[in-house]
Each structure stands twice: as structure tokens, then as C-alpha cells.
Design a protein around this motif. Structure first.
Motif, PDB file in Angstrom:
ATOM      1  N   ALA A 225      -3.191   5.367  12.420  1.00 35.82           N
ATOM      2  CA  ALA A 225      -4.124   6.326  11.830  1.00 35.82           C
ATOM      3  C   ALA A 225      -3.460   7.676  11.581  1.00 35.82           C
ATOM      4  O   ALA A 225      -3.799   8.373  10.613  1.00 35.82           O
ATOM      5  N   LEU A 226      -2.507   8.040  12.424  1.00 36.90           N
ATOM      6  CA  LEU A 226      -1.828   9.331  12.296  1.00 36.90           C
ATOM      7  C   LEU A 226      -0.621   9.273  11.356  1.00 36.90           C
ATOM      8  O   LEU A 226       0.042  10.285  11.125  1.00 36.90           O
ATOM      9  N   GLY A 227      -0.322   8.080  10.831  1.00 39.49           N
ATOM     10  CA  GLY A 227       0.797   7.948   9.901  1.00 39.49           C
ATOM     11  C   GLY A 227       2.143   7.804  10.569  1.00 39.49           C
ATOM     12  O   GLY A 227       3.179   7.828   9.893  1.00 39.49           O
ATOM     13  N   VAL A 228       2.162   7.628  11.889  1.00 42.64           N
ATOM     14  CA  VAL A 228       3.426   7.502  12.613  1.00 42.64           C
ATOM     15  C   VAL A 228       3.978   6.083  12.504  1.00 42.64           C
ATOM     16  O   VAL A 228       5.171   5.873  12.272  1.00 42.64           O
ATOM     17  N   LEU A 229       3.113   5.092  12.640  1.00 44.42           N
ATOM     18  CA  LEU A 229       3.564   3.702  12.626  1.00 44.42           C
ATOM     19  C   LEU A 229       4.217   3.334  11.299  1.00 44.42           C
ATOM     20  O   LEU A 229       5.208   2.604  11.265  1.00 44.42           O
ATOM     21  N   ALA A 230       3.682   3.858  10.216  1.00 43.83           N
ATOM     22  CA  ALA A 230       4.207   3.516   8.890  1.00 43.83           C
ATOM     23  C   ALA A 230       5.640   4.004   8.697  1.00 43.83           C
ATOM     24  O   ALA A 230       6.390   3.426   7.905  1.00 43.83           O
ATOM     25  N   VAL A 231       6.036   5.046   9.419  1.00 45.83           N
ATOM     26  CA  VAL A 231       7.392   5.568   9.289  1.00 45.83           C
ATOM     27  C   VAL A 231       8.407   4.602   9.879  1.00 45.83           C
ATOM     28  O   VAL A 231       9.480   4.384   9.318  1.00 45.83           O
ATOM     29  N   ILE A 232       8.075   4.003  11.010  1.00 45.50           N
ATOM     30  CA  ILE A 232       9.041   3.153  11.695  1.00 45.50           C
ATOM     31  C   ILE A 232       8.828   1.671  11.426  1.00 45.50           C
ATOM     32  O   ILE A 232       9.742   0.867  11.576  1.00 45.50           O
TER      33      ILE A 232
END
Length: 388
Positions: A225-232
């Protein structure tokens, strides 16, 4: 000594080491203190000291304690006590950081050392003699409130070491409660792109540590939800993880980080192999992820599946599909009671035809639930009749 830590300090024979370092020169720090206050088992023990590393080594040698200069340039010496490694690190302050590594200087200021740590709950020190806790940033109150919070400015802490974003979520999954600290979450979201500068190995290690926790699903969902997972892990869909965690609990299966990573990925073997390569996973881990990606196929007889792809991979697929693993409990795949030589002895010329017949018999043997040698002989006779 106070009641604090008595069990594990006495059990691990730390008294001679503390005595060697000298009164007032050393304190337990970090996880050992945090976990003791939470009444959790203590695993790793770290000691902070005002003594420079070479003085630590000199004093330990004089006391007959072997040391290893595991990170002496950064102030860390490992003392071997009762066969266990105890890290002793000189108090430090950061001189310069670049998000991946820090240039440090030694210090004799306990608060200064605490200020360079990541979270308030990890910046707790305990005097080994009195048991007195030194808490410079409200870590004890945060422990009580189950609040994971960066020390000082969260963005500054993350800029010092970008991996702290993933460490934050791991500690949130283990120790935190909701709602999480808003400032910490916002900083992780704002600086998520900095994770791209980290090595894939460091990212993989943190993700595996997070996924190994009892229930990382809410935290993984929050990372998405915070857009962190999509980066890694841009391929990731966090939704199936909660179902897998529930299936593991229902089936009595231990948490498995690789299986849980597989749940985040699409049912696509090529995609799974790409993720494994990107995260620098081992060949065995890559193969397991790829096999787990086949969970979209019809899962018929669990034992037939296990015979074909192995017990571990079959258990992964069943759990990922929400199916029972009970048929595999205590079961080991049998060996087909038929060899190629027996087919040759029945008049078939050695070569591809033998392999074809062997495979055909094996397939029928599996479909029938692995019957004994007598039935296999009947199946061979039927196949030879068909071939004739």
C-alpha cells in the motif's frame, strides 16, 4: 546482579568476560536487552564498550578468553565464551554515510552511540552488574506500546542506511501494532526508491527474515500500500500470502519464507526464475520457486504429485492451493519395481522402445496408487501386448 538477564548471562558463562572488560566499561545492548524485557528467548548477545577494540583484545587475552577481530576496523571484536561468539563493539558515532555503509569514529559517549542506532527499542543498554537500563530515546515506553519508531528523524536514519526501510517493516511485523508510527511509515514510503541502490543479496536476506515471521501478511500488505513492495518485488501480489499463512496454520506446517515468497509471485515459471536470479537465490531455491509456480495446474492425487516433483515441492503446491497435506504425512515416494533390463528380458530390443514402455508402465503404476510388483508385472504384460 539484578533479576535482569540473570538466567541467560549465568547460563552462557559471561561473568569472566564482563570481569575482563572491567567495571563500568561494558553494557549489554540491543536485541538481548529488548527480548529480555519482553520475556522472549535471548539468542544473540551483543556488548557495547567504551574500550577501543585492541584494548578489548588485550584484556580478553590476559583473562584467557580467545577473540577474533571480526570487524575491528568498525570496532567489533568477537569473544569466544563457552563455544559461543559474543560480539563486543566499541561505542561509535557516524562521520559519514552513503546509504549503504558508514565511516565511523570511536566514542566514549553512550548516548552518542545510541543515537546512531535505528529504532528506539534497539537502543536499550543494560548494566551487567546492576541490571540498570539506559534508555535515551523512550525505547521502554515504545516496547510497552508495541510501537516501532526510528530514533530522531526517520528520513535521516533511512538516508544513513537504506536497508532500514526493510528492517522497519520486519520489526513492525515482529514487535509492532497498528496503527503504526505515521512518521516512520511516511519516511519509508518517501524514500522507497533508495532501495534500488542496495545489493540484491541484502534485500533478499531482509525479505526472507520478514517472511519467516509467524504472520507477515499484514505487514507485506502495508508495504504494498505504501509503494515499498513494488520497488523490490514489482511482480508481487500480497493478497495470497494471508491465505497461505492460514493454510500453514491449519495444516500444522512451519512458516517457510521461500514458500511465502512463492505466494507473492504469479503462477509463471519464467517469472519465478527471474525473481530468483534477481535476488541471487541459490540453484535449489530457484528450482523450488519455479516448481511452486506450477500451482495453477490441476492438483489431483497429492502422492502422485509428490512422486513427480518431490515431497517438499508437492507440499508447497498443496499449501499454496489451500489443499490438505495430510496424504503426505509420513509418506515417502516408493521406487518403481521394474527395471529396463526386465523389459529387454521380455524380448524388447534395448533402446528408445524400452524407455517408452518403462514410462508407460510407470504412469499407470502411479495412476493406480503405486501397487506392488505383481500388479506392475501385469501392467508390463498389458503394455507389451499393446506394443505387439
Amino acid at each position: 546482579m539484578s533479576a535482569f538477564g540473570r538466567d541467560w548471562t549465568e547460563a552462557r558463562g559471561l561473568a569472566p568476560l564482563i570481569a575482563a572488560l572491567g567495571p563500568g566499561n561494558a553494557r549489554y545492548v540491543g536485541g538481548a536487552v529488548r527480548d529480555t524485557l519482553l520475556a522472549l528467548p535471548v539468542k544473540d548477545i551483543d556488548i557495547a564498550t567504551v574500550l577501543p577494540p585492541r584494548e578489548v583484545m588485550r584484556r580478553c587475552k590476559a583473562a584467557g578468553i580467545k577473540t577474533i577481530p571480526t570487524g575491528i576496523d568498525h570496532g567489533t571484536v568477537t569473544a569466544l565464551v563457552d563455544g559461543r561468539g559474543i560480539e563486543i563493539t566499541t561505542l561509535r558515532r557516524d562521520v559519514a554515510t552513503d546509504g549503504r555503509r558508514a565511516t565511523i569514529a570511536f566514542s566514549d559517549d553512550w548516548r552518542e552511540d545510541a543515537a546512531r542506532r535505528d529504532f528506539t527499542i534497539n537502543a536499550l543498554y543494560a548494566d551487567p552488574d546492576s541490571g540498570t537500563i539506559s534508555d535515551y530515546f523512550g525505547g521502554q515506553a515504545d516496547l510497552a506500546a508495541r510501537c516501532v519508531r526510528f530514533i530522531g528523524d526517520p528520513a535521516e536514519r533511512i538516508r544513513e542506511d537504506h536497508l532500514r526501510i526493510l528492517r522497519y517493516f520486519r520489526f513492525q511485523a515482529r514487535f509492532g501494532s497498528l496503527p503504526a508510527d505515521a512518521a516512520s511509515e511516511q519516511a519509508c514510503a518517501d524514500l522507497a526508491a533508495t532501495l534500488k541502490g542496495l545489493s540484491r543479496e541484502r534485500i533478499a536476506m531482509e525479505m526472507m527474515n520478514l517472511l519467516a515471521l509467524p504472520d507477515p501478511a499484514p505487514t507485506i500488505a502495508r508495504m504494498a500500500a505504501l509503494g515499498v513492495l513494488a520497488v523490490i518485488l514489482p511482480e508481487a501480489d500480497p493478497a495470497p500470502l494471508a491465505a497461505l499463512v492460514a493454510a500453514e496454520a491449519r495444516e500444522g506446517a512451519a512458516p517457510d519464507p521461500l514458500r511465502r515468497l512463492a505466494s507473492l509471485l504469479p503462477c509463471d515459471r519464467a517469472a519465478a526464475e527471474q525473481v530468483a536470479a534477481r535476488l541471487r537465490l541459490s540453484g535449489a531455491q530457484k528450482k523450488r520457486l519455479a516448481l511452486a509456480a506450477g500451482r495453477g495446474e490441476a492438483q489431483r492425487d497429492p502422492r502422485a504429485l509428490a512422486y513427480r516433483i518431490g515431497i517438499e515441492a508437492a507440499r508447497d503446491r498443496l499449501l499454496l492451493s489451500g489443499l490438505s497435506t495430510a496424504p503426505l504425512a509420513g509418506w515417502q515416494p516408493p521406487v518403481l519395481p521394474l527395471k529396463g533390463g526386465e523389459i529387454v528380458a521380455r524380448g524388447v530390443k534395448a533402446g528408445p522402445e524400452v524407455a517408452r514402455i518403462l514410462h508407460a508402465v510407470e504412469q499407470r503404476w502411479v495412476d493406480e496408487g503405486f501397487p506392488g510388483a505383481a500388479r506392475v508385472n501385469e501392467l508390463l504384460g498389458a503394455e507389451l501386448g499393446n506394443a505387439g
